[in-house]
Design a protein around this motif. Structure first.
Motif, PDB file in Angstrom:
ATOM      1  N   ASN A  56      67.380 -53.601   0.495  1.00 42.90           N
ATOM      2  CA  ASN A  56      68.717 -52.990   0.524  1.00 42.90           C
ATOM      3  C   ASN A  56      69.828 -53.928   0.078  1.00 42.90           C
ATOM      4  O   ASN A  56      71.013 -53.647   0.297  1.00 42.90           O
ATOM      5  CB  ASN A  56      69.030 -52.450   1.927  1.00 42.90           C
ATOM      6  N   ILE A  57      69.474 -55.046  -0.550  1.00 49.43           N
ATOM      7  CA  ILE A  57      70.478 -55.968  -1.092  1.00 49.43           C
ATOM      8  C   ILE A  57      70.494 -55.827  -2.609  1.00 49.43           C
ATOM      9  O   ILE A  57      69.457 -55.974  -3.264  1.00 49.43           O
ATOM     10  CB  ILE A  57      70.167 -57.425  -0.708  1.00 49.43           C
ATOM     11  N   LEU A  58      71.654 -55.528  -3.189  1.00 54.54           N
ATOM     12  CA  LEU A  58      71.763 -55.332  -4.630  1.00 54.54           C
ATOM     13  C   LEU A  58      71.494 -56.648  -5.355  1.00 54.54           C
ATOM     14  O   LEU A  58      72.131 -57.665  -5.086  1.00 54.54           O
ATOM     15  CB  LEU A  58      73.161 -54.825  -4.979  1.00 54.54           C
ATOM     16  N   ILE A  59      70.532 -56.620  -6.296  1.00 57.14           N
ATOM     17  CA  ILE A  59      70.190 -57.853  -7.017  1.00 57.14           C
ATOM     18  C   ILE A  59      70.384 -57.718  -8.534  1.00 57.14           C
ATOM     19  O   ILE A  59      70.491 -58.731  -9.230  1.00 57.14           O
ATOM     20  CB  ILE A  59      68.741 -58.301  -6.727  1.00 57.14           C
ATOM     21  N   ALA A  60      70.411 -56.482  -9.073  1.00 58.04           N
ATOM     22  CA  ALA A  60      70.582 -56.342 -10.523  1.00 58.04           C
ATOM     23  C   ALA A  60      71.034 -54.932 -10.890  1.00 58.04           C
ATOM     24  O   ALA A  60      70.722 -53.960 -10.204  1.00 58.04           O
ATOM     25  CB  ALA A  60      69.264 -56.661 -11.230  1.00 58.04           C
ATOM     26  N   ILE A  61      71.777 -54.862 -11.993  1.00 53.34           N
ATOM     27  CA  ILE A  61      72.206 -53.586 -12.568  1.00 53.34           C
ATOM     28  C   ILE A  61      71.947 -53.640 -14.069  1.00 53.34           C
ATOM     29  O   ILE A  61      72.228 -54.650 -14.720  1.00 53.34           O
ATOM     30  CB  ILE A  61      73.709 -53.318 -12.314  1.00 53.34           C
ATOM     31  N   VAL A  62      71.412 -52.567 -14.630  1.00 55.07           N
ATOM     32  CA  VAL A  62      71.145 -52.524 -16.056  1.00 55.07           C
ATOM     33  C   VAL A  62      71.691 -51.222 -16.635  1.00 55.07           C
ATOM     34  O   VAL A  62      71.588 -50.152 -16.028  1.00 55.07           O
ATOM     35  CB  VAL A  62      69.632 -52.644 -16.351  1.00 55.07           C
ATOM     36  N   LYS A  63      72.304 -51.331 -17.836  1.00 56.82           N
ATOM     37  CA  LYS A  63      72.783 -50.172 -18.574  1.00 56.82           C
ATOM     38  C   LYS A  63      72.227 -50.253 -19.986  1.00 56.82           C
ATOM     39  O   LYS A  63      72.072 -51.339 -20.542  1.00 56.82           O
ATOM     40  CB  LYS A  63      74.314 -50.150 -18.623  1.00 56.82           C
ATOM     41  N   LYS A  64      71.925 -49.109 -20.566  1.00 56.15           N
ATOM     42  CA  LYS A  64      71.349 -49.098 -21.895  1.00 56.15           C
ATOM     43  C   LYS A  64      72.335 -49.670 -22.905  1.00 56.15           C
ATOM     44  O   LYS A  64      73.523 -49.334 -22.913  1.00 56.15           O
ATOM     45  CB  LYS A  64      70.971 -47.673 -22.293  1.00 56.15           C
ATOM     46  N   ASN A  65      71.796 -50.562 -23.761  1.00 56.96           N
ATOM     47  CA  ASN A  65      72.573 -51.195 -24.829  1.00 56.96           C
ATOM     48  C   ASN A  65      73.740 -52.021 -24.313  1.00 56.96           C
ATOM     49  O   ASN A  65      74.686 -52.293 -25.039  1.00 56.96           O
ATOM     50  CB  ASN A  65      73.102 -50.144 -25.825  1.00 56.96           C
TER      51      ASN A  65
END
Length: 267
Positions: A56-65
């Motif tokens: 439950n700890i945010l470690i990464a965010i990814v968005k296309k391109n």
């Protein structure tokens, strides 16, 4: 009754679209290896955002391109410079895995949440086989196989390819051992194996090298003791001779001095 069913149907329908969670998937890896956690998404659509969490700890965010964003200080900074993201599928790769990376990982996109239970096992040591010196028999040899600082492992004795004795431990950093009694003339092939769910280490037993009869042991020890006693006796003998020679020379020197000091008078 019908009203009740309608209520539950409407309640369930109202939850639709809030989130959809798949069954928890499991992944296992040996410490030091890389592991890829599949997001289960075939592709990321434009302007979609995927979030990865560890416990439950945010470690990464990814968005296309777009450039991925890692939260290096989250989870006590344990993932610093060890995370990679696939910008097409959103899958997460952990490089140089550690046992502290074990736990639940969740990946979410819009209303969909997938959960992965990762277990990172420590590298297994090669078990050690030694003779139990506290036990001595004229007909058999007592042996012990052991390993230290292990967890979630099983230690087993094998005769050929068949296991006939085993013990398990689940505690962290524990010691584990298992005894074996064999005849001195036993010609079977024995081995000690330590394993966890994904790997194992084996140590083969050399009966000729480790096992000696009690008589041989006593003979060996008696011979060693005899040599030590002979060496000590020789040293004592040499010391005695040195003392005697020194005493004789001292007395002779004293007699010479006495004659020179008090010469005898001849008639």
């Amino acid at each position: 009754m019908i009203d009740t069913l309608i209520f539950f149907w409407l309640f369930s329908w109202s939850l639709t679209g809030v989130f959809v969670a798949d069954a928890v998937k499991s992944e296992s890896v040996t410490e030091g290896e890389s592991v890829s956690l599949n997001s289960s998404f075939t592709q990321i659509h434009r302007d979609e955002e995927i979030e990865w969490k560890f416990r439950n700890i945010l470690i990464a965010i990814v968005k296309k391109n777009k450039e991925s964003k890692f939260f290096k200080e989250s989870a006590e900074g344990r993932f610093r410079d060890r995370l990679k993201l696939d910008h097409q599928t959103g899958s997460l790769t952990i490089i140089n895995s550690r046992t502290t990376d074990s736990g639940l990982y969740t990946v979410s996109r819009d209303t969909t949440i997938n959960t992965i239970n990762l277990t990172v096992y420590a590298r297994l040591p090669v078990p050690v086989i030694s003779r139990d010196s506290s036990q001595c028999s004229s007909s058999s040899c007592s042996l012990v196989c052991s390993a230290v600082n292990v967890s979630h492992v099983t230690l087993s004795w094998f005769k050929g390819n068949s296991s006939f004795s085993s013990v398990s431990v689940s505690d962290l950093s524990s010691s584990i051992s298992l005894h074996l009694e064999v005849e001195y003339q036993d010609k079977n092939t024995y081995s000690c194996v330590i394993n966890n769910p994904i790997s194992h280490q084996t140590q083969h037993l050399n009966i000729t090298q480790l096992c000696h009869t009690c008589a041989d042991s006593i003979h060996c020890c008696g011979f060693t003791e005899t040599v030590i006693r002979l060496a000590l006796s020789a040293l004592v003998g040499v010391a005695t001779v040195v003392v005697l020679v020194y005493d004789i020379r001292s007395r002779s020197l004293q007699q010479k001095k006495s004659v020179q000091k008090y010469p005898s008078n001849s008639d």
